[in-house]
Design a protein around this motif. Sequence first.
Motif, mmCIF file in Angstrom:
data_model
loop_
_atom_site.group_PDB
_atom_site.id
_atom_site.type_symbol
_atom_site.label_atom_id
_atom_site.label_comp_id
_atom_site.label_asym_id
_atom_site.label_seq_id
_atom_site.Cartn_x
_atom_site.Cartn_y
_atom_site.Cartn_z
ATOM 1 N N MET A 240 0.843 -1.189 0.000
ATOM 2 C CA MET A 240 0.000 0.000 0.000
ATOM 3 C C MET A 240 0.881 1.242 0.000
ATOM 4 O O MET A 240 1.975 1.239 0.577
ATOM 5 N N GLU A 241 0.408 2.282 -0.687
ATOM 6 C CA GLU A 241 1.235 3.492 -0.813
ATOM 7 C C GLU A 241 0.379 4.750 -0.760
ATOM 8 O O GLU A 241 -0.685 4.836 -1.376
ATOM 9 N N LEU A 242 0.876 5.732 -0.026
ATOM 10 C CA LEU A 242 0.291 7.062 0.022
ATOM 11 C C LEU A 242 1.201 8.017 -0.727
ATOM 12 O O LEU A 242 2.441 7.889 -0.662
ATOM 13 N N GLY A 243 0.624 8.969 -1.458
ATOM 14 C CA GLY A 243 1.441 9.901 -2.226
ATOM 15 C C GLY A 243 0.858 11.300 -2.232
ATOM 16 O O GLY A 243 -0.341 11.504 -2.024
ATOM 17 N N HIS A 244 1.723 12.260 -2.462
ATOM 18 C CA HIS A 244 1.304 13.663 -2.589
ATOM 19 C C HIS A 244 2.246 14.356 -3.562
ATOM 20 O O HIS A 244 3.472 14.205 -3.459
ATOM 21 N N THR B 284 10.544 12.009 -5.345
ATOM 22 C CA THR B 284 11.136 12.154 -6.670
ATOM 23 C C THR B 284 10.966 13.593 -7.119
ATOM 24 O O THR B 284 9.856 14.147 -7.056
ATOM 25 N N ALA B 285 12.041 14.206 -7.563
ATOM 26 C CA ALA B 285 12.014 15.563 -8.128
ATOM 27 C C ALA B 285 12.257 15.456 -9.627
ATOM 28 O O ALA B 285 13.192 14.774 -10.055
ATOM 29 N N SER B 286 11.424 16.103 -10.420
ATOM 30 C CA SER B 286 11.563 16.024 -11.873
ATOM 31 C C SER B 286 11.330 17.384 -12.519
ATOM 32 O O SER B 286 10.588 18.220 -11.988
ATOM 33 N N LYS B 287 11.957 17.581 -13.656
ATOM 34 C CA LYS B 287 11.800 18.816 -14.419
ATOM 35 C C LYS B 287 12.208 18.563 -15.854
ATOM 36 O O LYS B 287 12.781 17.512 -16.178
ATOM 37 N N ILE C 109 14.161 15.034 -16.867
ATOM 38 C CA ILE C 109 15.102 14.370 -15.973
ATOM 39 C C ILE C 109 14.461 14.231 -14.590
ATOM 40 O O ILE C 109 13.522 14.962 -14.247
ATOM 41 N N SER C 110 14.957 13.289 -13.815
ATOM 42 C CA SER C 110 14.415 13.084 -12.469
ATOM 43 C C SER C 110 15.507 12.591 -11.534
ATOM 44 O O SER C 110 16.501 12.003 -11.965
ATOM 45 N N ALA C 111 15.304 12.845 -10.268
ATOM 46 C CA ALA C 111 16.198 12.334 -9.232
ATOM 47 C C ALA C 111 15.331 11.897 -8.051
ATOM 48 O O ALA C 111 14.382 12.594 -7.684
ATOM 49 N N VAL D 231 9.933 25.382 -10.797
ATOM 50 C CA VAL D 231 9.748 24.611 -12.036
ATOM 51 C C VAL D 231 9.987 23.119 -11.809
ATOM 52 O O VAL D 231 10.065 22.350 -12.761
ATOM 53 N N VAL D 232 10.077 22.724 -10.551
ATOM 54 C CA VAL D 232 10.371 21.330 -10.232
ATOM 55 C C VAL D 232 9.119 20.646 -9.669
ATOM 56 O O VAL D 232 8.466 21.174 -8.766
ATOM 57 N N ASN D 233 8.789 19.486 -10.238
ATOM 58 C CA ASN D 233 7.680 18.682 -9.736
ATOM 59 C C ASN D 233 8.182 17.748 -8.631
ATOM 60 O O ASN D 233 9.183 17.044 -8.832
ATOM 61 N N ILE D 234 7.499 17.743 -7.521
ATOM 62 C CA ILE D 234 7.894 16.923 -6.385
ATOM 63 C C ILE D 234 6.802 15.886 -6.118
ATOM 64 O O ILE D 234 5.626 16.227 -5.973
ATOM 65 N N ASP D 235 7.188 14.614 -6.061
ATOM 66 C CA ASP D 235 6.272 13.525 -5.741
ATOM 67 C C ASP D 235 6.748 12.845 -4.457
ATOM 68 O O ASP D 235 7.810 12.212 -4.441
#
Length: 249
Positions: free
Chosen positions: A167-171, A213-216, A228-230, A177-181
């Motif tokens: 099971m996983e919770l996410g936000h 995860t940070a992506s842009k 790209i993502s890290a 300009v960076v997407n954060i998951d």
Amino acid sequence: MMKIKKLTTLLIGVIIITGPLFAQNEKGDISLGADLMSRYIWRGTQFSTGPVIQPGIEYSKGSFTIGAWGSYSFDGDNDGAEADIYISYSFADNLFIATLTDYFFPNDQIAANNSYFDFKKESTGHILEGSIAFNGTKGFPISIMAAMNFWGADQDANGDQQYSLYMELGHSFTYKVVNIDLFAGFTPIDTDEDKGESGFYGDTAGFVNLGFTASKEVAITEKFSLPISASVIANPMAENLFLVFGVSF
């Protein structure tokens, strides 16, 4: 058991046969691409010790999606090798998504596991998983996903199905300009080591996948950008920490 085998074989046959028909349907959408990842980490578990390429192709029409996804290491062996097929259906205006996934893990150490069409319980390299995901709303911006293995290579020492549950919770949000998951994944099922049981995600209930995860997109030219993502991924149960970098095409 025989019914499950027949159903799985029929499902794969339908996917193979109807593939060309999907490509000819102009009302559907086909997407394809690949990710180059420094390491393959999935739900807090390390599947490769080095870089991998992860190709994928997907056809979607309305609420239905069918796709194939794989992961292969650059050194050419089975380190991180995987070939999956999945079918999903979204409903309630894409608020919920139900997915059936056929995971296949070839293994040179077990010759039978290299046979894709081997659906014998004692030797198959397949794992079937059913999952349901809630994508969150503006008023409740938390995603919730539950996935359970219900057939295949996820067995205990006695050959019994373990029904491993994740099971996983996410936000998700955007910072400049960076997407954060953000994600927090756990398994709620305890196993019994005295009976030879050991769940796919761990031996006890607990968190196995914490991090973000940070992506842009990085502009290469005026018309082309490279995603790209890290990721920083911790598995408290296994006491592991991973840092992963990826590039998408």
